[in-house]
Scaffold this motif. Structure first.
Motif, short mmCIF file in Angstrom:
data_model
loop_
_atom_site.label_atom_id
_atom_site.label_comp_id
_atom_site.label_asym_id
_atom_site.label_seq_id
_atom_site.Cartn_x
_atom_site.Cartn_y
_atom_site.Cartn_z
N GLN A 123 0.79 -1.23 0.00
CA GLN A 123 0.00 0.00 0.00
C GLN A 123 0.82 1.29 0.00
O GLN A 123 0.39 2.31 -0.52
CB GLN A 123 -0.95 0.01 1.20
N GLY A 126 1.54 3.13 -3.42
CA GLY A 126 0.37 3.79 -3.99
C GLY A 126 0.05 5.09 -3.28
O GLY A 126 -0.31 6.09 -3.92
N SER A 158 -1.37 -4.63 -6.10
CA SER A 158 -1.51 -3.19 -5.88
C SER A 158 -0.20 -2.45 -6.14
O SER A 158 -0.23 -1.27 -6.51
CB SER A 158 -1.98 -2.92 -4.45
N GLU A 161 -0.27 -1.70 -9.79
CA GLU A 161 -1.17 -0.58 -10.05
C GLU A 161 -0.45 0.74 -9.78
O GLU A 161 -0.58 1.71 -10.53
CB GLU A 161 -2.42 -0.67 -9.18
N GLN A 360 -7.80 0.00 -6.12
CA GLN A 360 -6.84 0.10 -5.02
C GLN A 360 -6.00 1.37 -5.15
O GLN A 360 -5.79 2.10 -4.17
CB GLN A 360 -5.94 -1.14 -5.00
N GLN A 361 -5.53 1.63 -6.36
CA GLN A 361 -4.72 2.82 -6.56
C GLN A 361 -5.54 4.09 -6.42
O GLN A 361 -5.05 5.11 -5.93
CB GLN A 361 -4.03 2.79 -7.92
N ALA A 388 -11.04 -2.64 -3.05
CA ALA A 388 -10.16 -1.68 -2.38
C ALA A 388 -10.34 -1.66 -0.87
O ALA A 388 -9.79 -0.78 -0.20
CB ALA A 388 -10.40 -0.28 -2.95
#
Length: 614
Positions: A123, A126, A158, A161, A360-361, A388
Motif C-alpha cells: 500500500q 500507492g 496493488s 497498479e 486500489q490505486q 479496495a
C-alpha cells in the motif's frame, strides 16, 4: 559526485547505529522485525544524513519531503531514524510495542512524522504516488516522496497498479527504494536477489531504474542523487542481506519477525551502541495552503412527479461543492458517466483525477491527497469497493479523511446480474472504525448528505442508486448525519417499517396497502445507517412493539443489523423481521429483482401481517 571520506564514515557508522537501535527496540518489546530493519539500515542512513529534506519541528511544513515505510513491519528502523534525528529520545525505544506507546508495531500517524498507517503490504507505494501527484498537479511544489518497499511486497498486485499509475503520470518526484533482501516471511521471495528481473518489469511501466549494492553507501548516495535529477519516477533496486551485520541471523531463513536470539551479543558484534545525531536538512518554511471557501448553493428538486436517480443528484451536488470549496478533489475509476462524477469533471477538470480501473490505486491516491490537505471524494460502483477495502481499512486506521461513494447498489440495478450488485457494502463500511454510512432515498436528501460529508471526518460512505426515484422531500428539508425521517406516523401505529434508499419507496407503498386492511404502519427513512438514530428507533419500538426492516442488501451487517444494534442495552426488545436479499440474484428487471429478493412492497406487507399475527 564522490562521497567525501568523512561522509562515507558517517553513513557507515549511522547504518550500524540504526541496526543496533532496531535490535534493542525489538529486544525490549520481545517482538518485532529487526532483521527486516537491518537489511535497509544503510539505505536509510544515507537518506537521513544527506538527501531527506524534512523539518521535524514543523512536520506540517508543505515543503517537507515525505518518507513512507511501505514495509511497515520495519518500524524499528523508522524509529531508530527518529532517534538519530533527535525527534525521539533513545529511552523511548524501551516502550516500543508497549501499551500506550506511540511507537507501535507498525507506523501510524500517532507520530506526527508518519503520513499514513502502513503494515498491510503493498500500500505504501500507492499512497506515495498520491502524495507525489498532489505535489505536481495540485500543490506545484518540488518536494520528493521517498517510499521504502520490501521485495516481498512486489508480489502484491496493488504495487503494479502503483507502478503503472506513477509511470503514466510521470511522477518524477517519487522515488521507490526497494530493499531486495531475498527473504520473505517463510522463505525466499519469487526473484530472490535478481534485481534485473525487477528492473525489467518496473522499467516497462515507465520508471527509471537503478540497481545497486544496498550496503555500499557510496552507491546508495550516487543513486539518490541520480533519482532526484530524473524526469521519471525512479526505483532503486538495492541488493541487501536480511539481518546484515549479525552472523547468527544474516541471510538466515527462520529469523523473520522475531528478536535476534542474543541482543547483547549482536550489539557487541555491531560495535556497541552509537550516539550519532544527524542534523537533517530542512526546507525553508512555507505557509500551508488555505482553501477558498464560498457559500454553497446546492441543486434543488421539486416534488412535481418527475424522478431523479440519487447518483445523478450526487454528481450535481459534487459539482456545486467544487465551486464552494477549492480543496475538494474527485477521483473515479473509469465509471464517471455512471457514478455521475462526470459533472464535477466537466466543471473542475484540474481537480478531477481519472484512476482508470484500479480501485486500489484510486483509494491510495485519495489517501495521499488527504495527506497533503486536500479533501478527496472517490467514487466507483458499490460492488467494486470490495476490491479496495483493505486500503479503506488502513485509511481508517490512519485517521484519513475520505469521502467515498458507491453507486449501482443492490439488486435494483436490474439485468446486469450479481457481479455488479453491491450487496455487502453497508456491512463493510459500517465495520470500519470512525466511519459514517449514508444511504439517501431521493434527490434532495442526496445533495444535503453529500454536502454534509464534506463537513465530517474519518471515512464517509454514501450509497447511491442507479434507478430514477420519486422526489419525496421538498428543497426546504434538512438532513443531519445520525438522523432519520419519519414519513408516516400516528398515535396508534401497529407496526414500524424501517427502510433506506430504494426500499423507502417500497415501504411507503406497503404502508398504503396495510392501511387499506386496517393496519397502521409507521415508516422510518433511516438514511443514516451509521451513526444510527437510536432515539427514533426506540420510540417507534415503544409505540408499536413491532419492526420490519427492509433493505436492498444481504441481511447480514446492513440496515437490519444497524436497527438491532440500536437496542443493545435496552430493557425491552420489539419483535423484528429483517427483510434482505436472501438468494443469489440473476438478471431481471429492477421491479422483478425487488420481487425475487423479497424486498418489494408486497413482501413488506406480508412481513407486517406476520408480526401482527404473533
Amino acid at each position: 559526485m564522490a562521497v567525501a571520506a568523512v561522509d562515507h564514515d558517517l553513513f557507515v557508522e549511522l547504518g550500524r547505529q540504526l541496526r543496533v537501535d532496531a535490535i534493542r527496540a525489538a529486544d525490549f518489546a520481545g517482538s518485532g522485525h529487526p532483521t527486516s530493519s537491518m537489511s535497509a539500515a544503510d539505505l536509510m542512513a544515507v537518506l537521513l544524513a544527506r538527501h531527506l529534506r524534512y523539518d521535524f519541528e514543523a512536520s506540517r511544513n508543505p515543503a517537507n519531503d515525505h518518507l513512507i515505510f511501505s514495509k511497515g513491519h520495519a518500524s524499528p528502523l523508522l524509529y531508530a531514524m527518529y532517534v538519530a534525528a533527535g525527534a525521539v529520545s533513545p529511552e523511548e525505544l524501551r516502550w516500543y510495542r508497549s501499551s500506550g506507546s506511540r511507537l507501535q508495531g507498525h507506523p501510524t500517524p500517532a507520530l506526527p512524522w508518519v503520513d499514513a498507517a502502513t503494515g498491510a503490504l503493498g500500500q505504501g507505494l500507492g499512497i506515495g504516488a498520491g502524495i507525489a501527484l498532489a505535489g505536481q498537479r495540485l500543490d506545484h511544489r518540488d518536494f520528493h516522496v521517498w517510499v521504502l518497499c520490501g521485495d516481498g511486497e512486489l508480489a502484491e498486485g496493488s504495487m503494479w497498479e502503483a507502478f503503472e499509475h506513477a509511470g503514466y503520470e510521470r511522477l518524477h518526484n517519487l522515488i521507490a527504494i526497494i530493499d531486495v533482501n531475498r527473504l520473505g516471511q517463510r522463505g525466499p521471495t519469487r526473484h530472490g536477489w535478481d534485481t534485473a528481473a525487477y528492473a525489467r518489469r518496473i522499467g516497462a511501466f515507465g520508471w527509471h531504474t537503478i540497481e545497486i549494492d544496498g550496503h555500499d553507501v557510496d552507491q546508495i548516495d550516487a543513486a539518490y542523487a541520480e533519482a532526484k535529477d530524473s524526469n521519471l519516477p525512479t526505483a532503486i533496486l538495492a541488493r541487501t542481506r536480511k539481518g546484515k551485520g549479525v552472523r547468527e541471523v544474516e541471510n538466515a531463513e527462520g529469523a523473520h519477525g522475531k528478536p535476534v536470539p542474543d541482543a547483547e551479543e549482536a550489539v557487541a558484534e555491531l560495535g556497541g551502541p552509537g550516539s550519532v545525531r544527524v542534523e537533517v536538512a530542512s526546507p525553508e518554511y512555507e505557509a500551508p495552503r488555505h482553501p477558498d471557501l464560498h457559500s454553497l448553493s446546492i441543486p434543488t428538486y421539486e416534488r412535481d412527479g418527475r424522478k431523479v436517480a440519487t447518483r445523478t443528484a450526487f454528481g450535481q451536488a459534487l459539482a456545486m461543492l467544487g465551486h464552494a470549496r477549492s480543496d475538494l478533489v474527485v477521483l473515479d475509476a473509469d465509471v464517471s458517466d455512471s457514478t455521475r462524477t462526470s459533472y464535477f469533471a466537466r466543471e473542475h477538470p484540474d481537480r478531477f483525477f481519472e484512476c482508470y480501473i484500479a480501485e486500489q490505486q484510486m483509494t491510495a491516491t485519495a489517501v495521499g491527497m488527504s495527506v497533503r490537505g486536500w479533501l478527496p471524494f472517490a467514487a466507483t460502483f458499490a460492488a467494486f469497493w470490495s476490491r479496495a477495502f483493505d486500503f479503506v481499512r488502513m485509511a481508517s486506521i490512519g485517521g484519513a479523511d475520505l469521502c467515498l461513494a458507491g453507486s449501482h447498489a443492490g439488486v435494483s440495478i436490474g439485468p446486469d446480474g450479481p457481479s455488479q450488485m453491491g450487496l455487502e457494502d453497508l456491512a463493510a463500511f459500517r465495520a470500519l472504525w470512525r466511519s459514517t454510512v449514508l444511504y439517501p432515498c431521493d434527490a434532495n436528501q442526496t445533495v444535503h448528505l453529500t454536502a454534509a460529508m464534506a463537513e465530517h471526518s474519518g471515512i464517509r460512505y454514501l450509497r447511491t442508486t442507479r434507478e430514477d426515484l420519486p422526489v419525496l422531500y421538498g428543497p426546504e428539508e434538512t438532513f443531519s448525519v445520525g438522523g432519520s425521517k419519519v414519513l408516516r406516523r400516528s398515535d396508534a401505529d401497529d407496526v414500524t417499517i424501517v427502510a433506506a434508499g430504494i426500499t423507502v419507496h417500497e415501504a411507503l407503498r406497503a404502508a398504503d396497502v396495510l392501511a387499506d386492511s386496517g393496519i397502521r404502519a409507521r415508516v422510518v427513512d433511516l438514511y443514516s445507517i451509521k451513526p444510527v438514530d437510536v432515539a427514533t428507533l426506540r420510540a417507534a419500538a415503544a409505540d408499536t412493539g413491532r419492526i420490519v426492516t427492509v433493505e436492498d442488501h444481504w441481511p447480514q451487517g446492513g440496515l437490519g443489523d444497524a436497527v438491532l444494534d440500536a437496542f443493545t442495552g435496552a430493557t425491552a426488545m420489539p419483535a423484528v423481521i429483517k427483510l434482505g436479499v436472501l438468494a443469489l440474484p440473476g438478471s431481471a428487471t429492477p421491479t422483478e429483482q425487488l420481487q425475487h429478493a423479497g424486498i418489494d412492497a408486497d413482501s413488506v406487507v406480508e412481513a407486517a401481517q406476520e408480526l401482527m399475527a404473533v
